[in-house]
Design an enzyme around this catalytic site. Structure first.
Site, short mmCIF file in Angstrom:
data_model
loop_
_atom_site.label_atom_id
_atom_site.label_comp_id
_atom_site.label_asym_id
_atom_site.label_seq_id
_atom_site.Cartn_x
_atom_site.Cartn_y
_atom_site.Cartn_z
N LYS A 115 -10.75 -2.98 -3.76
CA LYS A 115 -11.65 -1.82 -3.79
C LYS A 115 -11.00 -0.64 -4.49
O LYS A 115 -11.67 0.18 -5.10
CB LYS A 115 -11.93 -1.37 -2.36
CG LYS A 115 -12.69 -2.33 -1.51
CD LYS A 115 -12.60 -1.86 -0.07
CE LYS A 115 -13.30 -2.78 0.87
NZ LYS A 115 -12.93 -2.54 2.27
N LYS A 147 -4.87 -9.20 -6.62
CA LYS A 147 -6.03 -9.35 -5.75
C LYS A 147 -7.21 -8.48 -6.24
O LYS A 147 -6.97 -7.33 -6.64
CB LYS A 147 -5.62 -8.93 -4.33
CG LYS A 147 -6.63 -9.20 -3.25
CD LYS A 147 -6.11 -8.69 -1.90
CE LYS A 147 -6.53 -7.26 -1.66
NZ LYS A 147 -6.95 -6.92 -0.30
N LYS A 160 0.82 -1.21 0.00
CA LYS A 160 0.00 0.00 0.00
C LYS A 160 0.85 1.26 0.00
O LYS A 160 0.47 2.27 -0.59
CB LYS A 160 -0.94 0.00 1.20
CG LYS A 160 -2.07 -0.98 1.02
CD LYS A 160 -3.25 -0.64 1.87
CE LYS A 160 -4.41 -1.51 1.48
NZ LYS A 160 -5.57 -1.29 2.31
N1 AQP Z 1 -9.68 -10.24 -3.08
C1 AQP Z 1 -10.01 -10.77 -1.92
N2 AQP Z 1 -10.20 -12.11 -1.80
C2 AQP Z 1 -10.55 -12.66 -0.62
N3 AQP Z 1 -10.76 -11.94 0.51
C3 AQP Z 1 -10.59 -10.62 0.44
N4 AQP Z 1 -10.72 -9.64 1.35
C4 AQP Z 1 -10.43 -8.45 0.77
N5 AQP Z 1 -10.13 -8.62 -0.52
C5 AQP Z 1 -10.21 -9.96 -0.76
C6 AQP Z 1 -11.12 -9.87 2.72
O1 AQP Z 1 -12.23 -9.01 3.02
C7 AQP Z 1 -12.19 -8.64 4.40
C8 AQP Z 1 -12.39 -7.17 4.54
O2 AQP Z 1 -11.36 -6.52 3.84
P1 AQP Z 1 -10.94 -5.05 4.20
O3 AQP Z 1 -12.06 -4.14 4.00
O4 AQP Z 1 -10.33 -5.00 5.53
O5 AQP Z 1 -9.77 -4.86 3.22
P2 AQP Z 1 -9.69 -4.77 1.64
O6 AQP Z 1 -10.87 -5.15 0.87
O7 AQP Z 1 -8.41 -5.42 1.33
O8 AQP Z 1 -9.75 -3.23 1.56
P3 AQP Z 1 -8.81 -2.09 1.19
O9 AQP Z 1 -7.50 -2.35 1.84
O10 AQP Z 1 -9.55 -0.85 1.50
O11 AQP Z 1 -8.81 -2.19 -0.32
P4 AQP Z 1 -7.68 -2.49 -1.34
O12 AQP Z 1 -7.47 -3.97 -1.37
O13 AQP Z 1 -8.29 -1.97 -2.58
O14 AQP Z 1 -6.48 -1.70 -0.94
C9 AQP Z 1 -10.85 -9.13 4.96
O15 AQP Z 1 -11.06 -10.30 5.72
C10 AQP Z 1 -10.05 -9.45 3.72
O16 AQP Z 1 -9.15 -10.52 3.95
#
Ligand code: AQP
Length: 332
Positions: A200, A197, A114
């Site tokens: 969001k 992955k 990140k």
């Molecule tokens: N791609 C995924 N596959 C399986 N599980 C996932 N989780 C997130 N992405 C995947 C699981 O969802 C739960 C909640 O996630 P979060 O909101 O804490 O985190 P996130 O979706 O990774 O959100 P971010 O960090 O805001 O977004 P990005 O990835 O875009 O940077 C967790 O149990 C997570 O394992």
């Protein structure tokens, strides 16, 4: 002994199929089992480790609660609350931050991903995120934590922090939690790149199925999902060399309840276009009703507010008692 379940989701918008299959679907199964006491947290303190528009954040907190309920979590049975309203989380995080070691945090891959190349400009909150996550879990004596595979490392850190705290103060106060990570397909990948992955924050909306997508959007995204030039795989061993096929067939298997082997067998040698029709159908069947329900619930603001209010009261009762014990142990 009842299992104590704790998990959180960040209210950062665009909740997607990865969040559903990696986490929320498991929350629903755990909530339905009377042997479990479940606490599901909207982790808004975690959300502000990266920039958030305050109005969007508020909307996303409500939408996350709506998603929990639309997916099938029963708010009368499980505690649903938002982290920022229970001050014990921040206070415990400070104390545990004095137990956690820099060397441990320096190994966290999520921070590296990140923060990217410009890690000097990342917030301190983003760096110490896993310590707050440890506080979230340990305040409730959680025995099990359902998460997607990407959170495995943070959970190991939480266990290390609890163990070190207990050793340093010669106590047995902090319970060591177990991760609950589905064996198959606990990491859902982007529809545009089978090695990334589903996320969001990915700019292209075509990379993910949002839980608020409607039927036509789902069909269109699956139509455009990246594949490879070969026909559908004929055995499971082929999947490791074919990330996009692996991801799509994994999604089919997780949603349909058909084993991976059976799913591969069913579509063996077919064109991707034929398989995609089946995949779209199962997605529409499972996701469109959730999407409809989220949109309905989001307008029932006072209902959501009531759930959060009650949830916060219950969570605060548990967490503040535990915090007092932790404070006493360190000598406050
Ligand atoms: N791609 C995924 N596959 C399986 N599980 C996932 N989780 C997130 N992405 C995947 C699981 O969802 C739960 C909640 O996630 P979060 O909101 O804490 O985190 P996130 O979706 O990774 O959100 P971010 O960090 O805001 O977004 P990005 O990835 O875009 O940077 C967790 O149990 C997570 O394992």
């Amino acid at each position: 002994m009842k299992k104590k379940i704790f998990s959180g989701v960040q209210p950062t918008g665009n909740l997607h199929l990865g969040n559903y299959l990696g986490a929320i679907k498991n929350f629903v199964e755990l909530d339905k089992n009377n042997e479990n006491e479940c606490i599901f947290c909207v982790v808004d303190l975690h959300a502000i480790t990266v920039n958030q528009d305050p109005r969007e954040l508020k909307k996303n907190i409500y939408e996350t609660v709506a998603t929990f309920i639309a997916s099938g979590i029963n708010p009368k049975k499980s505690i649903i609350f938002n982290q920022s309203q229970v001050s014990a989380h921040s206070e415990a995080a400070w104390i545990l931050g004095c137990t956690a070691r820099m060397g441990w945090l320096n190994r966290m891959t999520q921070f590296k991903e990140k923060a990217g190349k410009d890690k000097e400009k990342a917030s301190i909150g983003l760096y110490s995120y896993p310590v707050l996550m440890a506080a979230d879990i340990l305040l409730y004596d959680a025995t099990h934590v359902p998460v997607g595979d990407d959170q495995k490392q943070h959970l190991e850190l939480c266990r290390d922090i609890a163990q070190k705290f207990n050793n340093d103060f010669r106590v047995d106060e902090l319970k060591i939690p177990e991760p609950l990570i589905k064996k198959d397909f606990s990491r859902i990948m982007s529809l545009k790149d089978g090695l990334k992955k589903m996320s969001k924050s990915e700019l292209s909306d075509l990379s993910r199925i949002n839980l608020t997508d409607e039927k036509d959007q789902i069909i269109n995204k699956i139509k455009k999902a990246k594949t490879d030039p070969l026909p559908m795989p004929s055995n499971v061993n082929e999947l490791d060399q074919r990330p996009e096929a692996k991801n799509l067939i994994g999604i089919f298997s997780s949603l349909s309840g058909m084993t991976l082997e059976k799913s591969v067998e069913k579509f063996s040698g077919e064109n991707f276009s034929k398989f995609k029709e089946h995949l779209s159908q199962v997605l529409v069947d499972k996701i469109a009703p959730i999407s409809e329900e989220i949109k309905k619930l989001i307008n029932e603001k006072s209902y959501i507010e009531e759930i959060l209010k009650k949830g916060c009261q219950k969570a605060d009762e548990i967490a503040s008692k535990k915090l007092k014990k932790i404070q006493k142990i360190v000598g406050f």
